[in-house]
Design a protein around this motif. Structure first.
Motif, PDB file in Angstrom:
ATOM      1  N   UNK A  34      -4.921 -25.301   3.725  1.00 17.27           N
ATOM      2  CA  UNK A  34      -3.723 -26.103   3.526  1.00 17.27           C
ATOM      3  C   UNK A  34      -2.492 -25.204   3.665  1.00 17.27           C
ATOM      4  N   UNK A  35      -1.351 -25.845   3.748  1.00 20.55           N
ATOM      5  CA  UNK A  35      -0.071 -25.136   3.767  1.00 20.55           C
ATOM      6  C   UNK A  35       0.855 -25.797   2.763  1.00 20.55           C
ATOM      7  N   UNK A  36       1.880 -25.075   2.345  1.00 22.92           N
ATOM      8  CA  UNK A  36       2.886 -25.649   1.459  1.00 22.92           C
ATOM      9  C   UNK A  36       3.760 -26.618   2.248  1.00 22.92           C
ATOM     10  N   UNK A  37       4.176 -27.674   1.577  1.00 25.88           N
ATOM     11  CA  UNK A  37       5.053 -28.630   2.234  1.00 25.88           C
ATOM     12  C   UNK A  37       4.973 -29.980   1.574  1.00 25.88           C
ATOM     13  N   UNK A  75       2.278 -31.281   8.192  1.00 22.53           N
ATOM     14  CA  UNK A  75       1.042 -30.697   8.682  1.00 22.53           C
ATOM     15  C   UNK A  75       1.392 -29.620   9.703  1.00 22.53           C
ATOM     16  N   UNK A  76       0.724 -28.479   9.608  1.00 21.49           N
ATOM     17  CA  UNK A  76       0.894 -27.404  10.578  1.00 21.49           C
ATOM     18  C   UNK A  76      -0.183 -27.539  11.650  1.00 21.49           C
ATOM     19  N   UNK A  95      -8.664 -24.087  15.339  1.00 21.49           N
ATOM     20  CA  UNK A  95      -7.967 -24.589  14.149  1.00 21.49           C
ATOM     21  C   UNK A  95      -6.930 -25.592  14.636  1.00 21.49           C
ATOM     22  N   UNK A  96      -7.006 -26.811  14.096  1.00 20.24           N
ATOM     23  CA  UNK A  96      -6.175 -27.885  14.626  1.00 20.24           C
ATOM     24  C   UNK A  96      -5.100 -28.355  13.654  1.00 20.24           C
ATOM     25  N   UNK A  97      -5.472 -28.729  12.445  1.00 20.92           N
ATOM     26  CA  UNK A  97      -4.496 -29.293  11.522  1.00 20.92           C
ATOM     27  C   UNK A  97      -4.652 -28.673  10.145  1.00 20.92           C
ATOM     28  N   UNK A  98      -3.541 -28.145   9.607  1.00 17.89           N
ATOM     29  CA  UNK A  98      -3.483 -27.626   8.245  1.00 17.89           C
ATOM     30  C   UNK A  98      -2.462 -28.474   7.489  1.00 17.89           C
TER      31      UNK A  98
END
Length: 336
Positions: free
Chosen positions: A241-244, A249-250, A262-265
């Motif tokens: 995951x990422x912060x936000x 989504x990254x 790697x597609x979606x974080x």
């Protein structure tokens, strides 16, 4: 006279006989028939080029009696009262090293400790306190690797554990443990998530740990996971995951920490929204942890580059590509 080399065969029918019988008894002969077709293709019709090497490594492991197993400690451990002879210890080490690289663990085979790339026990320590009681549950572990967590699930009381992972090396690492245990209700199927029957509804708990970010369509993956569960079943999902804020989504431009697939974080709130939109209820984040080079690293049993090599040496909080470093969230949700 010319001698034609042949690929050693793997008796997959015998290996999965008990699982197939159990599935048939549960009223799933359709899945058994589908698995027979898939496994026949993988092992008989289109065998992997490294299959002879892996079979030889497995056959090198010494035959031993009086083996005990411990699945309720950080290291999955095989032991016995009698010490191995020098020849047995040498064969054991040679066979296990023939199955390198070892990525998920750790394992101890008698006096031989396999220090795997991942401290998978750390992940289990983060996840286990939040699980529903696994006793008498049928459990699916998607993307199970060598099966380390399958053994921990069985140690926690699961009635039957089925791991799936298409990597054949992982299967033979798993079998290096199971060969010493006889008939235990733990199996690893070398198939992909999309190879499972749709709307299987066969499992009380489904784990997907370290898989979602590898999927081109995370929503489809969540729906597939939902389809494996019985009503009231529990999903245990762990992913990068990422912060936000919710909705963020990254999507990496190319690689993330040198990984191409790697597609979606998502942010945690986005992940919870995905679960809600795919029909899960009571979704909750139970853990968020930064992955460090102490948890994922090169070892004598995995000698390739690892996380430290994929982080910016000037700023280890970021990947070589400049993205936020790996942070993993565990989410638990229920199928209505």
């Amino acid at each position: 006279m010319t001698t034609v080399a042949t690929t050693p065969s793997f008796d997959w029918r015998r290996q999965f006989q008990a699982l197939f019988a159990d599935l048939a008894a549960q009223g799933r002969p359709d899945w058994v028939q589908q698995l027979n077709t898939q496994l026949r293709y993988r092992f008989d019709e289109n065998p992997h080029g490294d299959l002879p090497r892996w079979l030889e490594a497995l056959a090198t492991l010494p035959e031993l009696d009086g083996v005990r197993a411990s699945f309720d400690t950080d290291t999955v451990t095989l032991s016995r009262d009698a010490a191995l002879s020098g020849a047995q210890a040498e064969r054991l080490e040679r066979g296990l090293r023939g199955l390198m690289p070892w990525r998920k663990g750790p394992f101890r085979f008698f006096d031989t400790f396999i220090d795997t790339e991942w401290r998978s026990d750390w992940k289990w320590q983060r996840v286990a306190p939040h699980l529903s009681d696994l006793r008498d549950r049928q459990v699916l572990d998607v993307g199970c690797g060598s099966g380390y967590h399958c053994w921990r699930m069985y140690g926690a009381g699961a009635r039957r554990v089925v791991g799936i992972d298409p990597g054949l090396l992982f299967l033979f690492q798993f079998l290096s443990v199971k060969r010493y245990l006889g008939e235990v209700p733990v199996d690893l199927l070398p198939v992909r998530m999309e190879d499972l029957p749709a709307d299987l509804e066969a499992f009380d708990t489904t784990f997907s740990m370290g898989v979602l970010y590898h999927r081109r369509s995370p929503i489809d993956h969540l729906l597939e996971l939902k389809g494996t569960l019985r009503r009231g079943g529990e999903l245990v999902l762990e992913t990068l995951v990422v912060d936000g804020p919710e909705g963020y989504t990254l999507m990496p431009e190319d690689r993330y920490a040198q990984m191409r697939n790697v597609w979606f974080l998502p942010s945690c709130d986005t992940l919870l929204r995905w679960l809600q939109r795919t029909g899960f209820r009571d979704a909750r984040v139970v853990d968020v942890t930064v992955t460090t080079p102490e948890e994922q690293r090169s070892t004598d049993w995995m000698r390739f580059n690892s996380l430290r090599d994929f982080l910016d040496p000037a700023d280890p909080s970021r990947t070589l590509e400049g993205y936020p470093g790996p942070k993993r969230a565990t989410v638990i949700a229920t199928k209505p």
